[in-house]
Motif scaffolding. Structure first.
Motif, PDB file in Angstrom:
ATOM      1  N   ARG A  47       4.199 -36.937 -45.352  1.00  0.00           N
ATOM      2  CA  ARG A  47       3.633 -36.461 -46.601  1.00  0.00           C
ATOM      3  C   ARG A  47       2.387 -35.657 -46.274  1.00  0.00           C
ATOM      4  O   ARG A  47       1.472 -36.157 -45.617  1.00  0.00           O
ATOM      5  CB  ARG A  47       3.241 -37.657 -47.456  1.00  0.00           C
ATOM      6  CG  ARG A  47       2.708 -37.247 -48.796  1.00  0.00           C
ATOM      7  CD  ARG A  47       1.825 -38.359 -49.338  1.00  0.00           C
ATOM      8  NE  ARG A  47       1.514 -38.142 -50.737  1.00  0.00           N
ATOM      9  CZ  ARG A  47       0.605 -37.281 -51.161  1.00  0.00           C
ATOM     10  NH1 ARG A  47      -0.059 -36.541 -50.297  1.00  0.00           N
ATOM     11  NH2 ARG A  47       0.355 -37.160 -52.442  1.00  0.00           N
ATOM     12  N   PRO A  48       2.344 -34.394 -46.699  1.00  0.00           N
ATOM     13  CA  PRO A  48       1.175 -33.577 -46.373  1.00  0.00           C
ATOM     14  C   PRO A  48      -0.098 -34.091 -47.054  1.00  0.00           C
ATOM     15  O   PRO A  48      -0.036 -34.699 -48.124  1.00  0.00           O
ATOM     16  CB  PRO A  48       1.554 -32.195 -46.907  1.00  0.00           C
ATOM     17  CG  PRO A  48       2.651 -32.424 -47.873  1.00  0.00           C
ATOM     18  CD  PRO A  48       3.348 -33.680 -47.493  1.00  0.00           C
ATOM     19  N   ILE A  49      -1.215 -33.854 -46.417  1.00  0.00           N
ATOM     20  CA  ILE A  49      -2.493 -34.292 -46.960  1.00  0.00           C
ATOM     21  C   ILE A  49      -3.308 -33.070 -47.328  1.00  0.00           C
ATOM     22  O   ILE A  49      -3.663 -32.289 -46.443  1.00  0.00           O
ATOM     23  CB  ILE A  49      -3.319 -35.058 -45.913  1.00  0.00           C
ATOM     24  CG1 ILE A  49      -2.464 -36.078 -45.194  1.00  0.00           C
ATOM     25  CG2 ILE A  49      -4.562 -35.673 -46.536  1.00  0.00           C
ATOM     26  CD1 ILE A  49      -2.393 -37.374 -45.868  1.00  0.00           C
ATOM     27  N   PRO A  50      -3.628 -32.902 -48.601  1.00  0.00           N
ATOM     28  CA  PRO A  50      -4.450 -31.754 -48.967  1.00  0.00           C
ATOM     29  C   PRO A  50      -5.823 -31.849 -48.297  1.00  0.00           C
ATOM     30  O   PRO A  50      -6.354 -32.949 -48.156  1.00  0.00           O
ATOM     31  CB  PRO A  50      -4.597 -31.881 -50.489  1.00  0.00           C
ATOM     32  CG  PRO A  50      -3.686 -32.970 -50.918  1.00  0.00           C
ATOM     33  CD  PRO A  50      -3.297 -33.752 -49.742  1.00  0.00           C
ATOM     34  N   LEU A  51      -6.328 -30.731 -47.901  1.00  0.00           N
ATOM     35  CA  LEU A  51      -7.679 -30.614 -47.345  1.00  0.00           C
ATOM     36  C   LEU A  51      -7.860 -31.259 -45.979  1.00  0.00           C
ATOM     37  O   LEU A  51      -8.963 -31.318 -45.460  1.00  0.00           O
ATOM     38  CB  LEU A  51      -8.737 -31.203 -48.293  1.00  0.00           C
ATOM     39  CG  LEU A  51      -8.777 -30.620 -49.707  1.00  0.00           C
ATOM     40  CD1 LEU A  51      -9.870 -31.305 -50.507  1.00  0.00           C
ATOM     41  CD2 LEU A  51      -9.032 -29.130 -49.664  1.00  0.00           C
ATOM     42  N   ALA A  52      -6.774 -31.776 -45.396  1.00  0.00           N
ATOM     43  CA  ALA A  52      -6.919 -32.403 -44.085  1.00  0.00           C
ATOM     44  C   ALA A  52      -7.077 -31.318 -43.026  1.00  0.00           C
ATOM     45  O   ALA A  52      -6.635 -30.183 -43.226  1.00  0.00           O
ATOM     46  CB  ALA A  52      -5.697 -33.261 -43.794  1.00  0.00           C
ATOM     47  N   PRO A  53      -7.699 -31.655 -41.891  1.00  0.00           N
ATOM     48  CA  PRO A  53      -7.794 -30.678 -40.806  1.00  0.00           C
ATOM     49  C   PRO A  53      -6.400 -30.215 -40.381  1.00  0.00           C
ATOM     50  O   PRO A  53      -5.426 -30.970 -40.530  1.00  0.00           O
ATOM     51  CB  PRO A  53      -8.457 -31.467 -39.668  1.00  0.00           C
ATOM     52  CG  PRO A  53      -8.966 -32.724 -40.260  1.00  0.00           C
ATOM     53  CD  PRO A  53      -8.338 -32.922 -41.589  1.00  0.00           C
ATOM     54  N   PHE A  55      -4.722 -29.956 -37.691  1.00  0.00           N
ATOM     55  CA  PHE A  55      -3.889 -30.658 -36.718  1.00  0.00           C
ATOM     56  C   PHE A  55      -3.191 -31.875 -37.311  1.00  0.00           C
ATOM     57  O   PHE A  55      -2.311 -32.460 -36.689  1.00  0.00           O
ATOM     58  CB  PHE A  55      -4.724 -31.073 -35.502  1.00  0.00           C
ATOM     59  CG  PHE A  55      -5.842 -32.020 -35.819  1.00  0.00           C
ATOM     60  CD1 PHE A  55      -5.591 -33.379 -35.942  1.00  0.00           C
ATOM     61  CD2 PHE A  55      -7.149 -31.559 -35.986  1.00  0.00           C
ATOM     62  CE1 PHE A  55      -6.616 -34.251 -36.234  1.00  0.00           C
ATOM     63  CE2 PHE A  55      -8.167 -32.431 -36.279  1.00  0.00           C
ATOM     64  CZ  PHE A  55      -7.905 -33.773 -36.408  1.00  0.00           C
ATOM     65  N   VAL A  56      -3.605 -32.303 -38.525  1.00  0.00           N
ATOM     66  CA  VAL A  56      -2.975 -33.473 -39.135  1.00  0.00           C
ATOM     67  C   VAL A  56      -1.623 -33.073 -39.710  1.00  0.00           C
ATOM     68  O   VAL A  56      -1.520 -32.150 -40.503  1.00  0.00           O
ATOM     69  CB  VAL A  56      -3.876 -34.074 -40.233  1.00  0.00           C
ATOM     70  CG1 VAL A  56      -3.152 -35.193 -40.965  1.00  0.00           C
ATOM     71  CG2 VAL A  56      -5.163 -34.594 -39.629  1.00  0.00           C
ATOM     72  N   LEU A  59       1.110 -37.989 -43.484  1.00  0.00           N
ATOM     73  CA  LEU A  59       1.166 -39.447 -43.405  1.00  0.00           C
ATOM     74  C   LEU A  59       2.621 -39.899 -43.388  1.00  0.00           C
ATOM     75  O   LEU A  59       3.460 -39.315 -44.050  1.00  0.00           O
ATOM     76  CB  LEU A  59       0.505 -40.067 -44.641  1.00  0.00           C
ATOM     77  CG  LEU A  59      -1.014 -40.073 -44.742  1.00  0.00           C
ATOM     78  CD1 LEU A  59      -1.414 -40.792 -46.025  1.00  0.00           C
ATOM     79  CD2 LEU A  59      -1.638 -40.769 -43.554  1.00  0.00           C
ATOM     80  N   VAL A  60       2.901 -40.934 -42.627  1.00  0.00           N
ATOM     81  CA  VAL A  60       4.217 -41.562 -42.719  1.00  0.00           C
ATOM     82  C   VAL A  60       4.040 -43.065 -42.906  1.00  0.00           C
ATOM     83  O   VAL A  60       3.019 -43.636 -42.530  1.00  0.00           O
ATOM     84  CB  VAL A  60       5.089 -41.324 -41.462  1.00  0.00           C
ATOM     85  CG1 VAL A  60       5.605 -39.913 -41.433  1.00  0.00           C
ATOM     86  CG2 VAL A  60       4.332 -41.678 -40.198  1.00  0.00           C
ATOM     87  N   THR A  68      -1.293 -41.958 -39.665  1.00  0.00           N
ATOM     88  CA  THR A  68      -1.685 -40.552 -39.631  1.00  0.00           C
ATOM     89  C   THR A  68      -0.949 -39.883 -38.477  1.00  0.00           C
ATOM     90  O   THR A  68      -0.884 -40.442 -37.388  1.00  0.00           O
ATOM     91  CB  THR A  68      -3.197 -40.437 -39.393  1.00  0.00           C
ATOM     92  OG1 THR A  68      -3.863 -41.202 -40.375  1.00  0.00           O
ATOM     93  CG2 THR A  68      -3.659 -39.003 -39.486  1.00  0.00           C
TER      94      THR A  68
END
Lengths: 160, 766
Positions: A47-53, A55-56, A59-60, A68
Motif C-alpha cells: 500500500r503506497p504511503i503518501p508523502l513518504a520518502p 525509497f519507501v 506497507l504490507v 515498511t
C-alpha cells in the motif's frame, strides 16, 4: 556451476561457501546472504504511503504486523513497476523491513574466493548501497547489504 | 531466581505497599489498633520468610522494626511523627533490600546498623530519654528534614552511628531485652491473632478465600493474549465482510462476532487494575512533601476503584507524581499566606478518577493560589517561548496550556521539589505518549485543576474509515466531533475563501478547512467535487478545531493499532497503521499533527469564551435552549422541554376548525404556528415542514418552525432599574431572543386541558 576442477577445489575449503538468495530487478541480478532473510513473501501489492520518502515502497501486512518496505527499484532510480512484486523480509538492527524486488530467484551457492569489493568507478550513491559482487560463470551477482538498506538508515542518510 | 524467592518478593512488596498505606493513615489515627496489627503483620511475615530463605540482613532489619511495632501495639510507645518517620525509613530500607535481592540475587553488603539503632532507640520508654538524648537530637533533626537524600543518610550514619553504637545503643538494647524477652515465633503469631477483633478475623478469612480464587499471571503472557485477541478482532472483521452476502454464514459469523467481542473484553479486563494501585503511593508523597515545603495539605482521593489497563497505569505514575508535586509546590500556598487570604490554613488536594466512555479521567485539583494568566504571558515572553505580539493575542485558555511547553516554570524560586521547568512538560509528554490528553484549568485565588484523559486501552480504538486519493484512512473517533455532508449541487458555494484559506460556515462560525487530498498530494487542486458527495469531518484535536475534507466515508470500525517504522512516523501525519476488515491496510491519521502541520492554532478567544460559557452552564441560572428560526425571526425553546424534532410533509397537518393538529396514531398534538409557516406553505402539500415537539406540563405541543439552528446556553437579562430577572426572553449568542411560551399554546377544544386526559398521550409519545 558444476565444473569438475572447481568442484574439487570447493571440497577442500568447504567453509568458504556462501549461500545467496538471488533477486532480479530490471535486468540485473542481485544477491542477499540467506542468513539475513526471515521470509520471502510472493506477489504482494504494497500500500503506497503518501508523502513518504521515495525509497519507501509502501506497507504490507506481515504476520499481524505492518511492515515498511524499501523499493530496490526506486533506490536504483528505475521506473516503478506496475503489478505484484516479491518481498524479502529482512532483519536489521532496528527491526524487520521488507525489500521490494521484481522477482525472487533461486538460492545460489558461491565461493568466497569469487568475491570482489565495489569497483572504484562505481558512482557514489550506488556504492553506498552495494557490497561488492560475486563473479558467476557468465554474469555478476551484485551483493546487497541488508544493514545499508534499513529504512531507518536510509532515512537518516536522506535527512543528512 | 527460584520460584520461592520470586513468590516471596512479590508477597513482600504487596505487604510493604499495604504497610505504607497504613502508616500514613496511622499518623491521623495513632490509636488505631487495626492499622498497627496490619503493619505488624507485614513486617512479621517478611521476617518469618526471610529467616527461612536465609536473608540475614533483611531478617535483622525486619526484626528491629518488628520489636518497635510490638511496643507500639502494646501501647508502650506512642505513634508520634518521629516514630512514623522512622518506620517509613524502615519501609524504604526493606524495599531497597528487596530490590537488591531481585536484581542481584543477594542482599548486598551495605550496613543497616544506623537504621536499626534508630529503631531500637525509639522503642525505649521515656525515662531512658536522657541517656539517649544525643541520638534523639540527631534523629529528631533528621526527622524534621525527612526526605531521604543519600547524603543525609550518609551523614547521619557518620555522625550518629559510629559512637552511639558502643556508647548509647547498648544501654538502649538492655531494657528491651528486659521488657520483652526474645519471643519464640509461635507466641508472636498468637499475639498477632489475639489482637485481632472478631471482625478483623473474619476479614482476614475473607482475604484468604479471595486468594484461593485468584491467580498470579505473568504480564508478558497477558500481553501476548492481548496481541492474539487483536489479531482475532482483525480476522473477525475480515470474516464478517467476506460473509456479509452469504445468508448461511450470517448466524455463524454473528456468533463469531459476539464471542470475539466477549473474549476481547475479558482479556482487557484481566489487564485492568484499580487506580488505587497508583493513588496509594500519594499519601506518603504528600506527607513527605508537605514537611519539606512547609505546607499543610489534606489529601482526598475519589474513584479509587476506577480501573485502567496495567501498562497505562504504569505510564501515568510519573505524570501523577509530577502533578501532585506541582500542586503542593506551586498550588497550595504556605499556611500563613492561606490564613492571610482568609482560607483554611490546611489546603486540600483532591485526586479524582472516573471513567468517561472509553476514557478514564484523572484529576488533580488543589484549592491553592491558581495561576494568573498575565504571569504566564510575561513568563512566556521572557523565556522567549512566544513573541510579545503573539502573546498579546492569546486567550486565557491558550495561555494556561503554555505551561506544558518545555522550559516553562512560574515558580519564583527553583526549589528542590519543582520549578526547574521540566514538570509539566514531562506530564504532557508522558500522557500524550499513551494517547491521552492533559489540560489545565485555573482560577486565581481559587485553585488549579489538572485533568488527564487516558484511553482505557492502547491496542484497539474506534475509528471512522474515510477515503481520499483512492486510499483508505482511519480517523480516530476520539477527535471527531461531527460530520458535514455537502451534496454535489451545493459543492460550488459551500466553501468560502479568505485570501487562499478555505473556510466553512458551521452554524454561523467559520471553521478552517484542510483538504486531505491536497495535504497528501501537494499540488492537488483545492475544490469540492460537483459530481459526487463531499464530506467534512469536523475534528477537535486538543482544542484545535478544523474541518478535514475527505472524498467519502466508509464504515466505522474498531481498529487494531499497529506501530509505524520511524521513517514513516517522521512524515508526521500518521500515528500508526491498521488492517481493515477487507484486508486493506489503512494509515491512521493523527488529527493533532495535521492541525500543527497545517497551522491550525487553538481556538480563538471567542471559542474560549464559548467554552467558558459551556463550562459554567451548570449554574442554575443558565439554561440550554434550542435555537430555532420561525419566519425570519429567532426564537428559543428550553432544551429540557424538547422531546423530538419531526420533519414531515405538510399534508400530515390536519385542522380542527382553524387549529392545526398532528395525528400520531390516534394521539392528537396541537401545533402552534405563530410564524404562519403552515399558511405560507399551504399551496404545496408535499412541502416538508419542521415541528418541534415539546412537553408542557403533562401535555405535548408542537411548534412549527422554519429551521432548527443550534443548541446554546442562554444568559440572563435584567430589567433596567428594577434589576428583576426578565421572563420570556433570554440572551442567546449576544442577542436578545424570545423564549417560546409553551403554556400559551391553547388546548385542543375537546380536551379542556385536563392533565389526566393528556396523560396516556404523553406516555405513548415519550
Amino acid at each position: 556451476m558444476s565444473a569438475g576442477g572447481k568442484g574439487a577445489h570447493r571440497k577442500q575449503k568447504n567453509e568458504a561457501l556462501v549461500e545467496i538468495c538471488s533477486v532480479r530487478v530490471g535486468k540485473s541480478l542481485f544477491g542477499v546472504p540467506i542468513q539475513h532473510i526471515l521470509e520471502i513473501v510472493g506477489s504482494t501489492r504494497p500500500r503506497p504511503i503518501p508523502l513518504a520518502p521515495g525509497f519507501v515502497g509502501g506497507l504490507v501486512h506481515y504476520r499481524g504486523d505492518v511492515l515498511t518496505t524499501v523499493s530496490l527499484r526506486s533506490l536504483l532510480e528505475l521506473p516503478a513497476l506496475e503489478g505484484a512484486q516479491d518481498i524479502l523480509v529482512l532483519e536489521s538492527a532496528t527491526g524487520c523491513f521488507g525489500l521490494l524486488v521484481d522477482a525472487v530467484g533461486e538460492v545460489l551457492t558461491v565461493d568466497a574466493v569469487d568475491y570482489e569489493p565495489n569497483p572504484s568507478t562505481l558512482d557514489e550513491r550506488r556504492r553506498a548501497l552495494l557490497a561488492g559482487a560475486y563473479k558467476l560463470k557468465d554474469s555478476l551477482l551484485v551483493m546487497l547489504d541488508p544493514e545499508r538498506l534499513d529504512p531507518a538508515r536510509l532515512g537518516e542518510a536522506k535527512a543528512a | 531466581m527460584d520460584d520461592l524467592t520470586r513468590e516471596f518478593l512479590i508477597e513482600s512488596q504487596e505487604g510493604l505497599d499495604r504497610m505504607e498505606r497504613c502508616l500514613t493513615e496511622l499518623e491521623e489515627r495513632p490509636q488505631d489498633k487495626g492499622l498497627l496489627a496490619e503493619i505488624f503483620r507485614s513486617v512479621h511475615t517478611i521476617k518469618g520468610t526471610t529467616g527461612f530463605l536465609g536473608y540475614k540482613r533483611l531478617e535483622k532489619l525486619a526484626h528491629a522494626g518488628e520489636n518497635l511495632l510490638g511496643h507500639l501495639r502494646d501501647g508502650r510507645v506512642m505513634a508520634t511523627a518521629e516514630v512514623i518517620t522512622a518506620l517509613l525509613k524502615l519501609l524504604d530500607g526493606l524495599r531497597d533490600l528487596l530490590k537488591t535481592i531481585e536484581s542481584e540475587g543477594s542482599e548486598g553488603t551495605a550496613d543497616d546498623d544506623e537504621l536499626i539503632v534508630r529503631l531500637e532507640g525509639l522503642q525505649a520508654p521515656a525515662r531512658q530519654a536522657k541517656a539517649k538524648s544525643a541520638v534523639r537530637a540527631q534523629l529528631a533533626s533528621e526527622a524534621d528534614t525527612v526526605l531521604d537524600t543519600t547524603e543525609a543518610a550518609a551523614q547521619a550514619a557518620e555522625a550518629a552511628v559510629a559512637e552511639p553504637k558502643v556508647a548509647v545503643a547498648e544501654p538502649a538494647r538492655v531494657p528491651v531485652a528486659a521488657v520483652s524477652p526474645p519471643e519464640p515465633e509461635f507466641t508472636e503469631a498468637q499475639a498477632d491473632a489475639a489482637t485481632l477483633t472478631p471482625a478483623e478475623a473474619s476479614r482476614a478469612r475473607a482475604q484468604g478465600a479471595a486468594a484461593e480464587s485468584t491467580l498470579r499471571v505473568d504480564v508478558a503472557l497477558l500481553n501476548r493474549l492481548m496481541n492474539l485477541v487483536g489479531e482475532l478482532v482483525l480476522t473477525r472483521n475480515q470474516v464478517l465482510q467476506a460473509t456479509a452476502s452469504d445468508p448461511n454464514m450470517t448466524l455463524l459469523s454473528r456468533r463469531l462476532d459476539m464471542v470475539t467481542a466477549d473474549l476481547r473484553e475479558s482479556v482487557m479486563k484481566a489487564r485492568m487494575q484499580p487506580v488505587s494501585n497508583v493513588f496509594s503511593k500519594m499519601p506518603r508523597l504528600v506527607r513527605d512533601l508537605t514537611h519539606v515545603l512547609g505546607r499543610r495539605a489534606r489529601l482526598q482521593m475519589e474513584g479509587q476503584e476506577t480501573e485502567l489497563d496495567k501498562s497505562l497505569l504504569e505510564a501515568i505514575k510519573d505524570p501523577l507524581t509530577h502533578a501532585v508535586r506541582n500542586a503542593l509546590d506551586h498550588g497550595i500556598e504556605p499556611p500563613a499566606a492561606r490564613a492571610a487570604a482568609g482560607k483554611d490554613p490546611e489546603g486540600t488536594l483532591v485526586l479524582r478518577a472516573a471513567q468517561e466512555g472509553s476514557h478514564v479521567v484523572i484529576e488533580v485539583s488543589d484549592d491553592g493560589a491558581g495561576i494568573a494568566a498575565e504571569k504566564i504571558r510575561a513568563k512566556a515572553i521572557e523565556r522567549g517561548l512566544v513573541s510579545a505580539e503573539r502573546a498579546a493575542q492569546l486567550g486565557e485558555r491558550e495561555l494556561l496550556q503554555m505551561i506544558f511547553l518545555p522550559g516553562f516554570s512560574t515558580a519564583a524560586q527553583v526549589t528542590n521539589v519543582s520549578g526547574r521547568g521540566v514538570g509539566m512538560d514531562v506530564v504532557r509528554t508522558n500522557v500524550e505518549r499513551i494517547g491521552g490528553k492533559v489540560e489545565i484549568d485555573a482560577r486565581v485565588g481559587k485553585g488549579t485543576t489538572l485533568r488527564m484523559r487516558i484511553p482505557l486501552t492502547l491496542a484497539i480504538i474506534p475509528a471512522l474509515i474515510v477515503r481520499s486519493i483512492g486510499q483508505s484512512f482511519a480517523l480516530p473517533q476520539g477527535a471527531l466531533s461531527e460530520l458535514v455532508h455537502i451534496p454535489p449541487e451545493r459543492a460550488a458555494a459551500a466553501i468560502e475563501w479568505m485570501e487562499g484559506a478555505p473556510l466553512y460556515r458551521l452554524r454561523g462560525r467559520l471553521l478552517p478547512l484542510v483538504f486531505l487530498d491536497r495535504l497528501l498530494m501537494p499540488g492537488h487542486e483545492c475544490r469540492l467535487s460537483s459530481e459526487r458527495d463531499n464530506f467534512i469531518a469536523v475534528l477537535d484535536a486538543d482544542g484545535r478545531r478544523f474541518g478535514l475534507i475527505v472524498d467519502s466515508l466508509a464504515d466505522p470500525e474498531e481498529i487494531v493499532v499497529k506501530p509505524l517504522s520511524a521513517v514513516l512516523k517522521d512524515i508526521g501525519l500518521f500515528s500508526g497503521a491498521t488492517v481493515l476488515g477487507n484486508g486493506d491496510l489503512a494509515l491512521i491519521l493523527d488529527p493533532g499533527s495535521i492541525a500543527v502541520k497545517t497551522g491550525v492554532t487553538m481556538s480563538n478567544e471567542e471559542d474560549a469564551a464559548q467554552a467558558a460559557e459551556d463550562e459554567s452552564e451548570s449554574d442554575a441560572a443558565r439554561m440550554r435552549y434550542l435555537l430555532v428560526e420561525v419566519a425570519d425571526r429567532q426564537a428559543a425553546v428550553p432544551l429540557g422541554d424538547v422531546l423530538r424534532i419531526e420533519q414531515l410533509p405538510l399534508s400530515r397537518i390536519e385542522y380542527i376548525g382553524y387549529r392545526p393538529v398532528l395525528n400520531f396514531e390516534g394521539q392528537l398534538l396541537p401545533v402552534e404556528d405563530s410564524g404562519g409557516i403552515l399558511g405560507a406553505a399551504a399551496g404545496n402539500s408535499e412541502t416538508q415542514i419542521v415541528v418541534v415537539v415539546c412537553r408542557d406540563g403533562n401535555r405535548h405541543v408542537g411548534i412549527a418552525v422554519s429551521h432548527v439552528l443550534d443548541v446554546t446556553s442562554g444568559g440572563n437579562l435584567f430589567e433596567a432599574g428594577t434589576g428583576a430577572r426578565t421572563e420570556g426572553v433570554t440572551l442567546l449568542k449576544e442577542r436578545v431572543t424570545g423564549v417560546v411560551d409553551l403554556g400559551g399554546v391553547p388546548p385542543l377544544p375537546a380536551t379542556g386541558h385536563t392533565s389526566e386526559s393528556w396523560q396516556p398521550a404523553a406516555e405513548a409519545m415519550a
